[in-house]
Enzyme design. Structure first.
Site, PDB file in Angstrom:
ATOM      1  N   ARG A 103       0.879  -1.182   0.000  1.00  0.00           N
ATOM      2  CA  ARG A 103       0.000   0.000   0.000  1.00  0.00           C
ATOM      3  C   ARG A 103       0.908   1.221   0.000  1.00  0.00           C
ATOM      4  O   ARG A 103       1.669   1.444   0.938  1.00  0.00           O
ATOM      5  CB  ARG A 103      -0.927  -0.003   1.212  1.00  0.00           C
ATOM      6  N   HIS A 130      -7.374   0.885  -6.553  1.00  0.00           N
ATOM      7  CA  HIS A 130      -7.622   0.068  -5.358  1.00  0.00           C
ATOM      8  C   HIS A 130      -8.334  -1.219  -5.814  1.00  0.00           C
ATOM      9  O   HIS A 130      -9.502  -1.440  -5.513  1.00  0.00           O
ATOM     10  CB  HIS A 130      -8.468   0.853  -4.351  1.00  0.00           C
ATOM     11  N   GLN A 133     -10.271  -3.789  -3.417  1.00  0.00           N
ATOM     12  CA  GLN A 133     -11.590  -3.353  -2.961  1.00  0.00           C
ATOM     13  C   GLN A 133     -12.646  -3.634  -4.023  1.00  0.00           C
ATOM     14  O   GLN A 133     -13.749  -4.080  -3.714  1.00  0.00           O
ATOM     15  CB  GLN A 133     -11.572  -1.845  -2.646  1.00  0.00           C
ATOM     16  N   ASP A 218     -17.261   7.419  -2.465  1.00  0.00           N
ATOM     17  CA  ASP A 218     -16.048   7.301  -1.643  1.00  0.00           C
ATOM     18  C   ASP A 218     -15.752   8.697  -1.091  1.00  0.00           C
ATOM     19  O   ASP A 218     -16.381   9.685  -1.510  1.00  0.00           O
ATOM     20  CB  ASP A 218     -14.887   6.778  -2.520  1.00  0.00           C
ATOM     21  N   CYS A 258     -16.462   2.030   0.068  1.00  0.00           N
ATOM     22  CA  CYS A 258     -15.367   1.140   0.480  1.00  0.00           C
ATOM     23  C   CYS A 258     -14.992   1.315   1.949  1.00  0.00           C
ATOM     24  O   CYS A 258     -14.365   0.440   2.523  1.00  0.00           O
ATOM     25  CB  CYS A 258     -14.154   1.351  -0.415  1.00  0.00           C
TER      26      CYS A 258
HETATM   27  N1   CP Z   1     -11.490   0.121   2.196  1.00  0.00           N
HETATM   28  C1   CP Z   1     -10.222   0.041   2.648  1.00  0.00           C
HETATM   29  O1   CP Z   1      -9.285  -0.241   1.901  1.00  0.00           O
HETATM   30  O2   CP Z   1     -10.092   0.264   3.976  1.00  0.00           O
HETATM   31  P1   CP Z   1      -8.745   0.452   4.802  1.00  0.00           P
HETATM   32  O3   CP Z   1      -8.137   1.745   4.366  1.00  0.00           O
HETATM   33  O4   CP Z   1      -9.188   0.456   6.223  1.00  0.00           O
HETATM   34  O5   CP Z   1      -7.826  -0.700   4.502  1.00  0.00           O
HETATM   35  N1  NVA Z   2      -9.984   6.724  -1.886  1.00  0.00           N
HETATM   36  C1  NVA Z   2      -9.657   6.361  -0.549  1.00  0.00           C
HETATM   37  C2  NVA Z   2      -9.913   4.899  -0.312  1.00  0.00           C
HETATM   38  C3  NVA Z   2      -9.615   4.436   1.082  1.00  0.00           C
HETATM   39  C4  NVA Z   2      -9.797   2.961   1.258  1.00  0.00           C
HETATM   40  C5  NVA Z   2      -8.203   6.701  -0.268  1.00  0.00           C
HETATM   41  O1  NVA Z   2      -7.354   6.460  -1.140  1.00  0.00           O
HETATM   42  O2  NVA Z   2      -7.909   7.224   0.799  1.00  0.00           O
END
Ligand code: CP
Ligand code: NVA
Length: 300
Positions: A103, A130, A133, A218, A258
């Protein structure tokens, strides 16, 4: 060359379909309390430069349930956080673990990592995508409706990493996606072009949700955009998914987010906590979808 999962486009439509069916199967096995240790002895490395609740816990629990184990590495604990090159980190970790989920911020950093890894690398979220997800989101839709091909999906809000992954999913699974975002906050234009007729980007949420089978949103400011929070609150005024907006979608339209969510910003509490919301299944399915993904990458 190991098989990586850096975006959904690393899979063919058939492979994606197979992973989704396997995810549903693994969910049933777990519900029945049947242990299933297809990845016994395997070690998953988690290299996370951004916060996470769901992704971390679903990967750690998932590999453990399949008989393996996980090592979580934040920048605070690793030499990566002190400037050791990504390339060297990837070379070293991949000699010690069997699969790695990363990540991070830039998609390029993830790609650099993958190029130097001798084991499969999974995108656990970047600024660009992502995909894990969206695996869980599509699984959730399929559980509810049988299949997603031909469905009308509305994305409301920021053209962010989640939105980009939904565009890829529309291509692979052949559903219609209408994206409603404020001008200047659209998704990756190249991706939109590649998706052809299946994806339309507009600026009116009402038009986007008209007749929708699924409405997705989101946060307005993603991780890394904290300083833009105020400006974004203004720019996204009128893009909240509330019951008024939902009245334009099909009566049984599903609602996804998400998480983490900001009730009263991108989504109204009455919608996210209402009868059409499937957010808790969506969150749980991260576990099952990623178990199926890890099996696919490690066992073929
Ligand atoms: N939806 C998601 O990826 O959540 P986290 O940021 O908690 O991993
Ligand atoms: N778009 C958001 C998703 C979090 C799971 C981010 O990147 O912070």
């Amino acid at each position: 060359m190991p098989r990586h999962f850096l975006s959904l486009m690393d899979l063919s439509s058939e492979e994606l379909d197979r992973i989704l069916r396997r995810a549903i199967e693994l969910k049933t096995l777990r519900r029945q309390g049947q242990p299933y240790e297809s990845l016994k002895g395997k070690v998953l490395g988690l290299v996370f430069e951004k916060s996470s609740t769901r992704t971390r816990v679903s990967f750690e629990s998932g590999i453990f349930q399949l008989g393996g184990t996980a090592i979580f590495l934040s920048p605070r604990d690793t030499q990566l956080g002190r400037g050791e090159p990504i390339e060297d980190t990837a070379r070293v970790l991949s000699r010690m673990v069997d699969i790695i989920a990363v990540r991070t911020f830039g998609q390029e950093s993830l790609e650099t990592f993958a190029r130097h890894s001798t084991v499969p690398v999974i995108n656990a979220l970047t600024d660009q995508y992502h995909p894990c997800q969206v695996l869980a989101d599509v699984q959730t839709f399929v559980e509810q409706r049988g299949h997603i091909g031909g469905a009308n999906v509305a994305w409301i809000g920021d053209g962010n990493n989640m939105c980009n992954s939904f565009i890829n999913a529309a291509r692979l699974l052949d559903f219609n996606l209408r994206v409603a975002c404020p001008a200047g906050y659209g998704p990756d234009e190249e991706l939109v072009k590649l998706a052809g007729d299946r994806v339309r980007v507009i600026h009116d949420p009402k038009t986007a949700v008209d007749g929708a089978d699924l409405v997705v949103t989101d946060v307005w400011a993603s991780m890394g955009q904290e300083t833009e929070q105020r400006a974004r609150m203004d720019a996204f005024n009128g893009f909240q998914v509330d019951s008024m907006l939902m009245s334009g979608a099909k009566a049984n339209a599903l609602v996804m987010h998400c998480l983490p969510a900001h009730r009263g910003e991108e989504i109204a509490a009455e919608v996210i906590d209402g009868p059409n919301s499937v957010i808790w299944d969506e969150a749980e399915n991260r576990l099952h979808a990623q178990k199926a993904l890890m099996e696919f990458l490690l066992l073929g």
